[in-house]
Design an enzyme around this catalytic site. Structure first.
Site, short mmCIF file in Angstrom:
data_model
loop_
_atom_site.label_atom_id
_atom_site.label_comp_id
_atom_site.label_asym_id
_atom_site.label_seq_id
_atom_site.Cartn_x
_atom_site.Cartn_y
_atom_site.Cartn_z
N GLU A 63 34.97 55.10 35.91
CA GLU A 63 34.75 54.47 34.60
C GLU A 63 33.45 54.96 33.94
O GLU A 63 32.66 54.19 33.41
CB GLU A 63 34.75 52.94 34.74
CG GLU A 63 36.10 52.39 35.16
CD GLU A 63 36.16 50.87 35.16
OE1 GLU A 63 35.10 50.21 35.15
OE2 GLU A 63 37.28 50.33 35.16
N GLU A 70 44.06 51.00 37.60
CA GLU A 70 43.69 49.62 37.90
C GLU A 70 44.52 48.70 37.01
O GLU A 70 44.16 48.46 35.85
CB GLU A 70 42.20 49.37 37.70
CG GLU A 70 41.32 50.06 38.73
CD GLU A 70 39.86 49.61 38.66
OE1 GLU A 70 39.59 48.59 37.97
OE2 GLU A 70 39.01 50.26 39.29
#
Length: 602
Positions: A158, A238
């Site tokens: 991320e 995710e």
């Protein structure tokens, strides 16, 4: 030789299209003797892949140390995945977030002057190269191309959500990481960013496959991802089917039918998926992270996450619903796990902790004091987690204590008498002092290092300046408290345990309040190997060890009302130790039949 490739439209396993249906299962949040059980439950739900992060600091608590046995045996975990007939995805960071202490980055790393944080700074890159040299060979020998289960590996995590570096600086950093990974691995590499234009635009690198993370509006998020990944398979790395809990807030749950509908949209679109989490587990010991977006929020000990498999390994209604969705798109086994594990309620009993030793009496066994002519942080003293006791002298005219910041919580006392609390979460960095001379003590607790955002890498302890109403405080004695014998602080210090065993009964009775910061000790008999749930009614805040293993933190602030005690830790005759920071209404613990994760928003 087996292969896994990223094709024009699909993932290709040995040249044939593969829809990856994965679930996150973190080996570091599960007792090793339970790994095989949790992996089997994943296969029975219809998953074909297990995903795990690798926390750098979990393996390397001190500079120059890298541990890969016991709870840290990544190789054994991956071998168990393969033995169950599943594949694996590995996400070694260096940064992982994961609501884990410091996002997995070792605290010792940032004690080096000038070291960078998630950027192409030479000292930071050199440390990562050493880390990769330790961890990636474990993965390399288990790549699918070597006959193992590992299909792919993530680069960073991320990254589009972090910092304000220029595109050139970001590219330089990610390019350096790719080059280091490629020294060890040949399987496909990928990046993951949250499903927004900003994050996907800033976090990737040409030549690396882009994946996204999100928990709802699957069709919309897949369309967005496709704009940044024009070719190849789409994957939600995710798929947030629940959420984590923070101390002082509610227990988070996600609606089962909403999760199921979104998963059906994902799989129906031909996308691959990784359920985050399939099984959450526990932030054992002092491993929980924290968030700070203006308010500091430490993560709770339970990482149940409202996942399909509970913290104690029981399939839920969500497990059944997602399994049914998966069965529409892929074969699922005929057999299913039992509806609950254990099949009967956990043992119920009360334990009186009859031995009590105040912290002051145990202090000589916990560490040696260090003198300083300024207010040192815990990091300056090499105390990377846990507690430190700060001391200085004050006079009747001082009136007030003020520090730059308490990280994260400090119990303030004068000659042993409680004065107040400094609390980072409440922005309380000052406390009034009694009008008398004496020794001022501050017991400071690191409640978890920030795992997301700009405050990653900050030091713990008391941050100066330290002042009273009339002067600077520049003469300090600080004792880093070593509660455990091992570098990770997971096992109770044996000298401390022996002191507690031989101390005479130190409480007035099982119904009597016991004030102040102290260790409590007791024993109990129960069913060996059975999961237990430990309740703390009447207790305030502290730590608990069962048979020398630190389970984690408890706190009356909630939401969590019980701590999970994994069955492999439990014997016929057991020893329990509690460090209570404030005081208890009665020195009694309750083992209860079921977990209590706290109130929900609803």
């Amino acid at each position: 030789m087996p292969t896994f490739e990223i094709g024009e439209r699909d993932f290709l396993l040995d040249g044939r299209p593969m829809q990856v249906i994965s679930g996150a299962l973190h080996y570091f949040r599960v007792h090793p003797e339970q790994w095989a059980d949790r992996i089997r439950s994943a296969r029975l739900m219809g998953l074909n892949t297990i995903e795990t992060y690798v926390p750098w600091n979990f393996h390397s608590p001190e500079q120059g140390v890298f541990v890969t046995d016991g709870r840290r045996d990544l190789g054994r975990f991956l071998d168990l995945v393969a033995a169950e007939g599943l594949y694996a995805i590995v996400r070694p960071g260096p940064y992982i977030c994961a609501e884990w202490d410091g996002g997995g980055l070792p605290a010792w790393l940032f004690a080096t002057p000038g070291v960078g944080v998630r950027r192409a700074e030479p000292q930071f890159l050199a440390a990562i190269a050493r880390y990769y040299a330790d961890v990636l060979p474990i993965v390399a020998k288990r790549q699918v191309t070597a006959g193992g289960p590992v299909l792919a590996v993530q680069v960073e995590n991320e990254y589009g959500a972090y910092g304000d570096d220029s595109p050139e600086q970001r590219s330089e950093y990610l390019t350096a990481l790719v080059a280091m990974v490629r020294e060890h691995l040949e399987v496909p590499l990928f990046t993951v960013d949250q499903a927004s234009d900003e994050h996907l635009a800033h976090g990737g690198l040409p030549g690396l496959h882009k994946m996204a993370s999100f928990g709802s509006r699957a069709a919309e998020r897949l369309e967005l991802l496709r704009r940044y990944q024009p070719t190849g398979p789409l994957m939600c790395m995710e798929f947030w089917d629940g959420w984590f809990d923070s101390w002082g807030l509610e227990h988070h749950v996600a609606p089962v039918q909403t999760n199921a509908a979104d998963l059906a949209d994902l799989l129906g679109a031909g996308a691959s998926v990784n359920l985050y989490m399939f099984h959450g587990g526990t932030n054992l010991g002092l491993t929980n992270g924290a968030n700070d977006k203006g308010i500091y929020r430490p993560i709770a000990t339970s990482y149940d996450y409202d996942a399909p498999l509970t913290e104690s390994g029981a399939p839920t209604a969500k497990y059944a619903a997602l399994r049914e969705v998966i069965s529409r798109f892929a074969p699922v086994p005929d057999d299913v796990p039992p509806p609950a594990r254990p099949a009967r309620p956990a043992p119920v009993l009360d334990v009186v902790l009859g031995r009590r030793v105040p912290l002051a009496e145990a202090l000589p066994l916990l560490g040696a004091p260090v003198t300083a002519d300024h207010l040192p942080t815990m990091d300056e003293l090499g105390q990377w987690t846990g507690f430190a006791l700060y001391r200085t002298r004050v006079t009747a005219s001082d009136g007030v204590l003020s520090v730059g910041e308490a990280r994260d919580r400090a119990l303030v006392s004068l000659d042993g008498d409680p004065v107040g609390v400094l609390d980072r979460a409440l922005h309380q960095n000052a406390v009034a002092l009694p009008a008398r001379d004496g020794v001022l003590e501050l017991l400071v607790e690191d409640q978890g290092r920030v795992n997301y955002g700009a405050r990653i890498g900050e030091p713990k302890g008391l941050v100066g300046p330290a002042r009273t109403a009339v002067r600077d405080l520049d003469a300090w004695e600080v004792t880093p408290l070593r509660l455990g014998d091992d570098p990770f602080g997971e096992t109770l210090s044996e000298p401390l345990a022996e002191l507690l065993r031989v101390s005479p009964d130190g409480v007035a009775g099982p119904a009597a309040p016991a004030p102040g910061t102290a260790f409590f000790h007791g024993t109990f008999e129960t069913e060996a190997g059975a999961d237990h749930f430990l309740r703390f009614d009447g207790w305030t805040k502290g730590l608990v060890w069962v048979n020398g293993t630190l389970l984690g933190r408890y706190w009356s602030a909630g939401p969590t009302g019980t701590l999970y005690v994994p069955g492999p830790l439990v014997r016929d005759v057991n020893e329990v130790v509690v460090l209570e920071l404030h005081g208890t209404a009665a020195p009694v613990l309750q083992f209860v039949a079921e977990p209590d994760l706290g109130h929900t928003e609803a």
